[in-house]
Design a protein around this motif. Structure first.
Motif, PDB file in Angstrom:
ATOM      1  N   VAL A  40       0.484   3.677   2.758  1.00 27.77           N
ATOM      2  CA  VAL A  40      -0.523   2.790   2.946  1.00 27.77           C
ATOM      3  C   VAL A  40      -1.396   3.474   3.986  1.00 27.77           C
ATOM      4  O   VAL A  40      -0.892   4.101   5.122  1.00 27.77           O
ATOM      5  CB  VAL A  40       0.021   1.558   3.578  1.00 27.77           C
ATOM      6  N   ALA A  41      -2.892   3.298   3.815  1.00 23.78           N
ATOM      7  CA  ALA A  41      -3.636   4.046   4.642  1.00 23.78           C
ATOM      8  C   ALA A  41      -3.496   3.263   6.111  1.00 23.78           C
ATOM      9  O   ALA A  41      -3.575   1.892   6.058  1.00 23.78           O
ATOM     10  CB  ALA A  41      -5.105   3.628   4.173  1.00 23.78           C
ATOM     11  N   ASP A  42      -3.324   4.103   7.280  1.00 19.56           N
ATOM     12  CA  ASP A  42      -3.468   3.457   8.623  1.00 19.56           C
ATOM     13  C   ASP A  42      -5.018   3.127   8.794  1.00 19.56           C
ATOM     14  O   ASP A  42      -5.376   4.036   9.801  1.00 19.56           O
ATOM     15  CB  ASP A  42      -2.794   4.276   9.365  1.00 19.56           C
ATOM     16  N   SER A  43      -5.352   2.147   8.339  1.00 13.27           N
ATOM     17  CA  SER A  43      -7.031   1.945   8.682  1.00 13.27           C
ATOM     18  C   SER A  43      -7.102   0.275   8.505  1.00 13.27           C
ATOM     19  O   SER A  43      -6.155  -0.369   8.409  1.00 13.27           O
ATOM     20  CB  SER A  43      -7.891   2.468   7.568  1.00 13.27           C
ATOM     21  N   VAL A  44      -8.117  -0.098   9.014  1.00 11.54           N
ATOM     22  CA  VAL A  44      -8.513  -1.681   8.888  1.00 11.54           C
ATOM     23  C   VAL A  44      -8.029  -2.244   7.696  1.00 11.54           C
ATOM     24  O   VAL A  44      -7.445  -3.161   7.632  1.00 11.54           O
ATOM     25  CB  VAL A  44      -9.874  -1.974   9.660  1.00 11.54           C
ATOM     26  N   PRO A  45      -8.744  -1.665   6.570  1.00 14.53           N
ATOM     27  CA  PRO A  45      -8.407  -2.269   5.331  1.00 14.53           C
ATOM     28  C   PRO A  45      -6.880  -2.145   4.785  1.00 14.53           C
ATOM     29  O   PRO A  45      -6.255  -3.016   4.378  1.00 14.53           O
ATOM     30  CB  PRO A  45      -9.077  -1.648   4.319  1.00 14.53           C
ATOM     31  N   GLY A  46      -6.380  -1.122   5.249  1.00 10.49           N
ATOM     32  CA  GLY A  46      -4.839  -0.835   4.741  1.00 10.49           C
ATOM     33  C   GLY A  46      -4.126  -1.871   5.705  1.00 10.49           C
ATOM     34  O   GLY A  46      -2.989  -2.565   5.339  1.00 10.49           O
ATOM     35  N   ARG A  47      -4.155  -2.167   7.082  1.00  8.87           N
ATOM     36  CA  ARG A  47      -3.419  -3.089   7.681  1.00  8.87           C
ATOM     37  C   ARG A  47      -3.765  -4.380   7.082  1.00  8.87           C
ATOM     38  O   ARG A  47      -2.828  -5.260   7.066  1.00  8.87           O
ATOM     39  CB  ARG A  47      -4.038  -3.011   9.305  1.00  8.87           C
ATOM     40  N   PHE A  48      -5.094  -4.785   7.140  1.00 13.03           N
ATOM     41  CA  PHE A  48      -5.264  -5.942   6.520  1.00 13.03           C
ATOM     42  C   PHE A  48      -4.223  -6.099   5.099  1.00 13.03           C
ATOM     43  O   PHE A  48      -3.785  -7.222   4.725  1.00 13.03           O
ATOM     44  CB  PHE A  48      -6.712  -6.287   5.953  1.00 13.03           C
ATOM     45  N   ASP A  49      -4.499  -5.140   4.223  1.00 13.33           N
ATOM     46  CA  ASP A  49      -3.527  -5.216   2.963  1.00 13.33           C
ATOM     47  C   ASP A  49      -2.343  -5.554   2.953  1.00 13.33           C
ATOM     48  O   ASP A  49      -1.434  -6.278   2.454  1.00 13.33           O
ATOM     49  CB  ASP A  49      -3.738  -3.928   2.042  1.00 13.33           C
ATOM     50  N   MET A  50      -1.618  -4.960   4.193  1.00 10.38           N
ATOM     51  CA  MET A  50      -0.339  -5.188   4.383  1.00 10.38           C
ATOM     52  C   MET A  50       0.131  -6.482   5.096  1.00 10.38           C
ATOM     53  O   MET A  50       0.972  -7.207   4.556  1.00 10.38           O
ATOM     54  CB  MET A  50       0.498  -4.246   5.259  1.00 10.38           C
ATOM     55  N   ILE A  51      -0.654  -6.734   5.879  1.00 12.16           N
ATOM     56  CA  ILE A  51      -0.616  -8.338   6.327  1.00 12.16           C
ATOM     57  C   ILE A  51      -0.801  -9.314   5.263  1.00 12.16           C
ATOM     58  O   ILE A  51       0.340 -10.333   5.045  1.00 12.16           O
ATOM     59  CB  ILE A  51      -1.712  -8.657   7.533  1.00 12.16           C
ATOM     60  N   ASN A 139      -3.572   5.939   1.049  1.00 15.04           N
ATOM     61  CA  ASN A 139      -4.101   7.347   1.652  1.00 15.04           C
ATOM     62  C   ASN A 139      -4.391   8.030   0.394  1.00 15.04           C
ATOM     63  O   ASN A 139      -3.885   7.679  -0.893  1.00 15.04           O
ATOM     64  CB  ASN A 139      -2.924   7.827   2.160  1.00 15.04           C
ATOM     65  N   ASP A 140      -5.409   8.991   0.587  1.00 13.79           N
ATOM     66  CA  ASP A 140      -6.047   9.577  -0.450  1.00 13.79           C
ATOM     67  C   ASP A 140      -4.567  10.333  -1.229  1.00 13.79           C
ATOM     68  O   ASP A 140      -4.032  10.922  -0.472  1.00 13.79           O
ATOM     69  CB  ASP A 140      -6.922  10.631  -0.163  1.00 13.79           C
ATOM     70  N   GLY A 141      -4.495  10.403  -2.562  1.00 11.81           N
ATOM     71  CA  GLY A 141      -3.682  11.057  -3.131  1.00 11.81           C
ATOM     72  C   GLY A 141      -2.118  10.202  -3.304  1.00 11.81           C
ATOM     73  O   GLY A 141      -0.905  10.841  -3.870  1.00 11.81           O
ATOM     74  N   ALA A 142      -2.246   9.361  -2.493  1.00 12.97           N
ATOM     75  CA  ALA A 142      -0.697   8.719  -2.589  1.00 12.97           C
ATOM     76  C   ALA A 142      -0.123   7.988  -3.660  1.00 12.97           C
ATOM     77  O   ALA A 142      -1.447   7.225  -4.253  1.00 12.97           O
ATOM     78  CB  ALA A 142      -0.602   7.609  -1.214  1.00 12.97           C
ATOM     79  N   GLU A 143       0.639   7.855  -4.157  1.00 16.00           N
ATOM     80  CA  GLU A 143       1.220   7.214  -5.304  1.00 16.00           C
ATOM     81  C   GLU A 143       1.450   5.798  -4.967  1.00 16.00           C
ATOM     82  O   GLU A 143       1.980   5.479  -3.953  1.00 16.00           O
ATOM     83  CB  GLU A 143       2.263   7.936  -5.942  1.00 16.00           C
ATOM     84  N   ALA A 144       1.587   4.922  -5.963  1.00 14.22           N
ATOM     85  CA  ALA A 144       1.736   3.488  -5.781  1.00 14.22           C
ATOM     86  C   ALA A 144       3.317   3.453  -5.702  1.00 14.22           C
ATOM     87  O   ALA A 144       3.759   2.420  -5.180  1.00 14.22           O
ATOM     88  CB  ALA A 144       1.276   2.487  -6.918  1.00 14.22           C
ATOM     89  N   THR A 145       4.163   4.291  -6.484  1.00 11.78           N
ATOM     90  CA  THR A 145       5.729   3.992  -6.629  1.00 11.78           C
ATOM     91  C   THR A 145       6.499   3.762  -5.220  1.00 11.78           C
ATOM     92  O   THR A 145       7.258   2.823  -4.973  1.00 11.78           O
ATOM     93  CB  THR A 145       6.261   5.167  -7.267  1.00 11.78           C
ATOM     94  N   PRO A 146       6.136   4.664  -4.286  1.00 13.96           N
ATOM     95  CA  PRO A 146       7.059   4.549  -2.797  1.00 13.96           C
ATOM     96  C   PRO A 146       6.656   3.139  -2.475  1.00 13.96           C
ATOM     97  O   PRO A 146       7.667   2.684  -1.776  1.00 13.96           O
ATOM     98  CB  PRO A 146       6.403   5.733  -1.974  1.00 13.96           C
ATOM     99  N   LEU A 147       5.480   2.558  -2.328  1.00 16.12           N
ATOM    100  CA  LEU A 147       5.341   1.398  -1.693  1.00 16.12           C
ATOM    101  C   LEU A 147       5.895   0.318  -2.515  1.00 16.12           C
ATOM    102  O   LEU A 147       6.653  -0.790  -2.088  1.00 16.12           O
ATOM    103  CB  LEU A 147       3.689   1.051  -1.651  1.00 16.12           C
ATOM    104  N   ALA A 148       5.707   0.422  -4.000  1.00 16.35           N
ATOM    105  CA  ALA A 148       6.361  -0.673  -4.712  1.00 16.35           C
ATOM    106  C   ALA A 148       7.642  -0.751  -4.504  1.00 16.35           C
ATOM    107  O   ALA A 148       8.561  -1.767  -4.514  1.00 16.35           O
ATOM    108  CB  ALA A 148       6.248  -0.364  -6.157  1.00 16.35           C
ATOM    109  N   ASP A 149       8.445   0.518  -4.238  1.00 17.28           N
ATOM    110  CA  ASP A 149       9.847   0.431  -4.122  1.00 17.28           C
ATOM    111  C   ASP A 149      10.160  -0.222  -2.691  1.00 17.28           C
ATOM    112  O   ASP A 149      11.126  -1.209  -2.649  1.00 17.28           O
ATOM    113  CB  ASP A 149      10.667   1.763  -4.236  1.00 17.28           C
ATOM    114  N   LEU A 150       9.381   0.232  -1.588  1.00 11.87           N
ATOM    115  CA  LEU A 150       9.712  -0.670  -0.397  1.00 11.87           C
ATOM    116  C   LEU A 150       9.557  -2.087  -0.784  1.00 11.87           C
ATOM    117  O   LEU A 150      10.150  -2.914  -0.110  1.00 11.87           O
ATOM    118  CB  LEU A 150       8.869  -0.020   0.650  1.00 11.87           C
ATOM    119  N   LEU A 151       8.490  -2.451  -1.299  1.00 10.98           N
ATOM    120  CA  LEU A 151       8.226  -3.793  -1.560  1.00 10.98           C
ATOM    121  C   LEU A 151       9.217  -4.568  -2.276  1.00 10.98           C
ATOM    122  O   LEU A 151       9.704  -5.915  -2.013  1.00 10.98           O
ATOM    123  CB  LEU A 151       6.905  -4.175  -2.157  1.00 10.98           C
TER     124      LEU A 151
END
Length: 173
Positions: A40-51, A139-151
């Motif tokens: 996840v991008a450590d940015s305002v949009p990324g933090r909002f997305d995680m909240i 993040n640029d180039g990040a795949e969705a699979t790692p976050l999906a697995d964590l979720l």
């Protein structure tokens, strides 16, 4: 006590008991693993997305456990109040705040729907990765699979918590 004094007596905010849970949702959403391992991008949009994502998972857990619906309503109201405050503190003007809040609430609703579908008992595992790609700033180039697995792990851990435990602001880290 007269009828008038009862009418104008201050009433406790029904959201007050859920404020610690809201703060815990924000705390969990800021855990380092979502950003380092999940991409996840450590940015305002990324933090909002995680909240919004963690809040959606908590709301879905309460829904699945048949918790009283007002808990979800009050948590969502706390989300709106906090987002409103954040926007105003960042300098967004009064005329624009309402529109931005509308978009943020719609984003939360979209996440709820996407995650509800992705975690349905017969759902295709690819649905969660699609939901991550559509709903989370990576993040640029990040795949969705790692976050999906964590979720998936977080959703499974959350399923072991009773509604009373969750309402007491105890969530898996």
């Amino acid at each position: 006590m007269s009828a008038l004094s009862r009418l104008f007596r201050p009433r406790p905010d029904p959201r007050g008991q859920l404020r610690p849970l809201w703060h815990r949702v924000v705390e969990v959403s800021r855990a380092e693993r979502w950003y380092r391992q999940g991409g996840v991008a450590d940015s305002v949009p990324g933090r909002f997305d995680m909240i919004a994502t963690i809040l959606a998972l908590v709301l879905l857990r309460l829904e699945a456990a048949d918790a009283p619906p007002e808990h979800g309503v009050h948590l969502t109201e706390l989300f709106v109040a906090d987002m409103d405050r954040q926007l105003r503190e960042s300098g967004v003007g009064d005329l624009v705040v309402g529109k931005k809040i509308g978009r943020l609430v719609a984003a939360l609703g979209g996440r709820l729907g996407a995650l509800r579908d992705a975690f349905a008992p017969t759902a295709d595992p690819a649905l969660l990765e699609d939901a991550v790609r559509r709903n989370v700033t990576l993040n640029d180039g990040a795949e969705a699979t790692p976050l999906a697995d964590l979720l998936r792990q977080y959703h499974a851990a959350l399923a072991t918590y009773s509604p009373d435990t969750i309402l007491a602001a105890e969530l898996p880290q």
